[in-house]
Design an enzyme around this catalytic site. Structure first.
Site, PDB file in Angstrom:
ATOM      1  N   GLU A   1     -62.762  35.012 -17.405  1.00 58.42           N
ATOM      2  CA  GLU A   1     -63.173  36.384 -17.092  1.00 58.42           C
ATOM      3  C   GLU A   1     -62.364  37.417 -17.867  1.00 58.42           C
ATOM      4  O   GLU A   1     -62.917  38.371 -18.421  1.00 58.42           O
ATOM      5  CB  GLU A   1     -63.077  36.657 -15.589  1.00 58.42           C
ATOM      6  CG  GLU A   1     -64.165  35.980 -14.745  1.00 58.42           C
ATOM      7  CD  GLU A   1     -63.845  34.539 -14.389  1.00 58.42           C
ATOM      8  OE1 GLU A   1     -62.736  34.067 -14.722  1.00 58.42           O
ATOM      9  OE2 GLU A   1     -64.703  33.870 -13.772  1.00 58.42           O
TER      10      GLU A   1
ATOM     11  N   HIS B   1     -64.589  34.227  -1.526  1.00 59.45           N
ATOM     12  CA  HIS B   1     -65.895  34.593  -2.082  1.00 59.45           C
ATOM     13  C   HIS B   1     -66.589  35.718  -1.317  1.00 59.45           C
ATOM     14  O   HIS B   1     -67.786  35.901  -1.472  1.00 59.45           O
ATOM     15  CB  HIS B   1     -66.829  33.373  -2.075  1.00 59.45           C
ATOM     16  CG  HIS B   1     -66.594  32.418  -3.189  1.00 59.45           C
ATOM     17  ND1 HIS B   1     -65.464  31.646  -3.281  1.00 59.45           N
ATOM     18  CD2 HIS B   1     -67.335  32.115  -4.288  1.00 59.45           C
ATOM     19  CE1 HIS B   1     -65.532  30.894  -4.373  1.00 59.45           C
ATOM     20  NE2 HIS B   1     -66.644  31.164  -4.995  1.00 59.45           N
TER      21      HIS B   1
END
Lengths: 328, 373
Positions: free
Chosen positions: A60, A129
């Site tokens: 990322e 998450h």
């Protein structure tokens, strides 16, 4: 007007803007041959080829920084974060580079880039998450932060974000992608920085954004049955905040409830309260209430997960509190 | 044997190295006088690492660096007075005094900045090279970073992408052997940074960073390789800073003997000796260059010192680009000189012909694997 899912509206915005401007490319994990982890980029690889729909390695920080660099020299990247939880690894590039390039260079550089992906709870995914992280980014000058709730706004705001010359951070939602709504075809651009009164009312203003909007609308429906008229103001953009719209609505209803999925401390809602108390104090008939996610990490168990998040009953209770109708 | 280098090139290199040395000495002095604040990382000792590559590249190639960033823009032709003004936090600096020593940006000379987060500029450089490939330009990007940045994730994540996508980017690790006060050998399993390129199937080489001609040759060769589409190159320039990490650092983690021994390898007298040995110039030429540079740097200090601080209105500029707002061109703004500014093709003009993973190739691979698409 055609009815589209939120993900289809985003797909349409991407396709239209890529058609319109060859400087626009999409990069992210699984965006190409897999057609998107949440199918936002469905079909785009076939249409635009592998130089413009780029399957990135799971890195990322790397692919975000690479795209910030590309934006510095004239491209207009769209960086898809599989979720904003993973993008915490990329935050250095967003905050220390993208948000500060114009400043550090004394106005020599601009960084037209969009970072987008789902935020908030996805559903039974536990704490790593399930975070609503928009408040983090709303904190930084040099960024614009958007969180559209409806498919129409998703399309119009993504188009505006891609055309914007600043870095724009866009929060979508795993539980928003399948929501359907009417979406104007073609050139539908929703200006950034403008809130939207999604439901007019006179007794109380509920201020919200992103997925919480749907719980607010549900609460407003329920309250209408009891004769309570609720105005729902969808902020849509979290940086810059539309102060004018917030104040106009609160001055009309004299009461406000702010609903946010994220945590209470230093949430975006805290800043909204600050605007209201400093600029519309005399217009208030009750202290402003906030409904937020509980101040704990998200659990996997269904009952714990549900209890952690705001929902219509919690919003209804808060509305009744500002109307002094507790227990009514 | 006759030198393969022209007298003009050699003296130009000498002039630039001497300019950086003199500029940095005066910057250090201004720091001790309290005219420069914050962090101030001097380039003294590392001049060859900036000057060789600057001469080897095309003027329109992109370049960027970390926070030890005064030398590279000076080598590319930035205005010394405006760099000094930036160091002093004056409105006439390249970034209007908003960036300071660690953030020199001179886009006119394709110098895309100094960055203060260790390793943070490494992915940016790959992205700039990506943009060149995307637009089918034969430009290369050169990115400097320190030895300690090679332990950051950004380094590894970026090398992987740069090599996989064959991006035209040259990475120069300025290995001055210390990440601030910590010897690189103390924190690295493989202290030879160039070796790490092999993990990404990428070209990597050590270079003598104390020799400007070696640096010149290495980057010339690397740039040709990049321009030919063969992929990125990692060069490890072995160098040494004669001063501390920043002006705030007395550098007690190094022995006197070590510093003295390294000073014997000073790249500036080394080049001078080479030129003299080749019989291309004698003492009088060097003396006149040195006088000229000293006067130029004096002028730069004077310009900076006499410049006003930025106006308070500047607080509200350069955070968000407003619609229709132009980019600031520093030399135009400060000196009233018309400058060339980068232009990019519009979205309608641009034709993207690059294919990262050609369709036929992908389909053939799928077929071979027994997958049906």
């Amino acid at each position: 007007m055609p009815e589209l899912m939120y993900r289809e509206a985003l797909n349409q915005a991407l396709a239209e803007e890529m058609e319109r401007d060859a400087n626009v490319y999409l990069i992210g994990e699984e965006v190409g041959r897999y057609n998107g982890a949440f199918k936002v980029s469905q079909g785009l690889l076939d249409k635009f080829g592998s130089a413009r729909i780029i399957d990135a390695p799971i890195a990322e920080l790397g692919f975000t920084g690479l795209s910030v660099g590309a934006a510095m020299v004239g491209l207009r990247p769209v960086v898809e974060m599989m979720t904003w939880n993973f993008a915490i690894l990329a935050m250095d590039q967003i905050v220390n580079n993208a948000a500060k390039l114009r400043h550090m260079s004394g106005g020599q550089l601009r960084c037209p880039i969009v970072f987008r992906g789902p935020g908030g709870a996805g559903g039974r995914l536990s704490s790593q998450h399930s975070q609503a992280l928009e408040a983090n980014y709303a904190h930084f000058p040099g960024l614009k932060v958007i969180a559209p709730a409806t498919p129409a706004d998703a399309k119009g705001m993504l188009k505006a974000a891609i055309r914007d010359d600043n870095p724009v951070v866009m929060f979508e939602g795993e539980r928003l992608y399948a929501i359907k709504g009417e979406v104007p075809e073609g050139e539908h651009v929703v200006p950034l920085g403008k809130a939207d009164v999604k439901r007019e009312g006179t007794d109380v203003t509920i201020i919200t954004w992103s997925r919480m909007y749907y719980f607010c609308m549900q609460a407003a429906e329920e309250l209408a049955k009891e004769g309570i008229s609720v105005e729902v103001l969808d902020l849509r953009t979290l940086r810059p905040l539309d102060e004018e719209a917030i104040l106009a609505s609160v001055r009309k209803t004299n009461r406000a409830v702010i609903v946010e999925e994220g945590w209470v401390l230093a949430g975006v809602g805290a800043s909204v309260v600050d605007i209201i108390q400093s600029k519309a104090f005399d217009d208030l008939d009750a202290p402003v209430e906030r409904v937020t996610g509980l101040d704990v990490n998200m659990s996997y168990a269904a009952n714990l997960e549900n209890a952690t998040q705001p929902d219509a009953p919690k919003i209804i209770a808060a509305v009744k509190k500002v109307l002094y109708r507790e227990g009514a | 044997m006759a030198s393969p280098y022209s007298k003009e090139l050699l003296l130009d290199m000498y002039r630039k190295m001497y300019l950086i040395r003199r500029f940095e000495e005066r910057a250090g002095q201004q720091y001790t006088l309290g005219k420069i604040a914050g962090f101030c990382h001097l380039y003294i000792g590392q001049e060859a690492v900036a000057v060789g590559p600057a001469e080897a590249l095309r003027p329109d190639d992109y370049m960027l660096s970390a926070y030890r960033d005064h030398g590279q823009p000076l080598a590319r032709g930035s205005d010394a007075g405006m760099v000094m003004a930036e160091l002093m936090g004056r409105g006439t600096g390249y970034s209007k005094g908003k960036g300071g020593s660690m953030h020199i940006f001179d886009i006119e000379h394709h110098f895309y900045g100094g960055y203060g987060i260790v390793g943070g500029q490494i992915p940016l450089a790959a992205g700039m090279a990506f943009a060149s490939r995307y637009r089918n330009e034969d430009r290369v990007t050169l990115c400097y970073f320190g030895d300690a940045a090679a332990n950051q994730g950004s380094f590894h994540e970026t090398l992987n992408m740069a090599s996989k996508w064959k991006l035209p980017v040259i990475y120069i690790c300025e290995n001055n052997r210390y990440g601030m006060g910590t010897a690189i050998s103390r924190t690295s399993a493989v202290p030879e940074i160039y070796k790490r390129a092999s993990a990404y199937d990428m070209r990597g080489e050590p270079v003598d960073g104390m020799d400007v001609l070696t640096m010149y040759e290495a980057v010339k060769d690397a740039a040709e390789y990049c321009r030919a589409g063969k992929g990125p190159v990692l060069l490890e320039a072995n160098t040494y800073r004669f001063r501390g990490h920043s002006m705030a650092d007395p550098a007690t983690y190094r022995t006197k003997q070590e510093v003295e021994a390294e000073r014997k390898g000073d790249p500036i007298p080394k080049l001078r000796a080479y030129i003299q040995k080749q019989g291309l110039a004698q003492d009088d030429v060097f003396e006149s260059i040195e006088e000229e540079i000293k006067a130029r740097v004096d002028q730069a200090v004077k310009f900076a010192d006499e410049s006003p601080e930025p106006s308070l209105d500047e607080l509200w500029r350069d955070t968000i680009v407003e619609e229709g707002e132009e980019d600031v061109r520093p030399r135009e703004r400060v000196l009233g000189q018309k400058v060339n500014w980068p232009k990019y093709p519009s979205g309608q003009e641009l034709k993207v012909t690059w294919d990262l993973e050609p369709r036929e190739q992908a389909e053939a691979a799928d077929k071979k694997a027994g997958l049906i698409r």
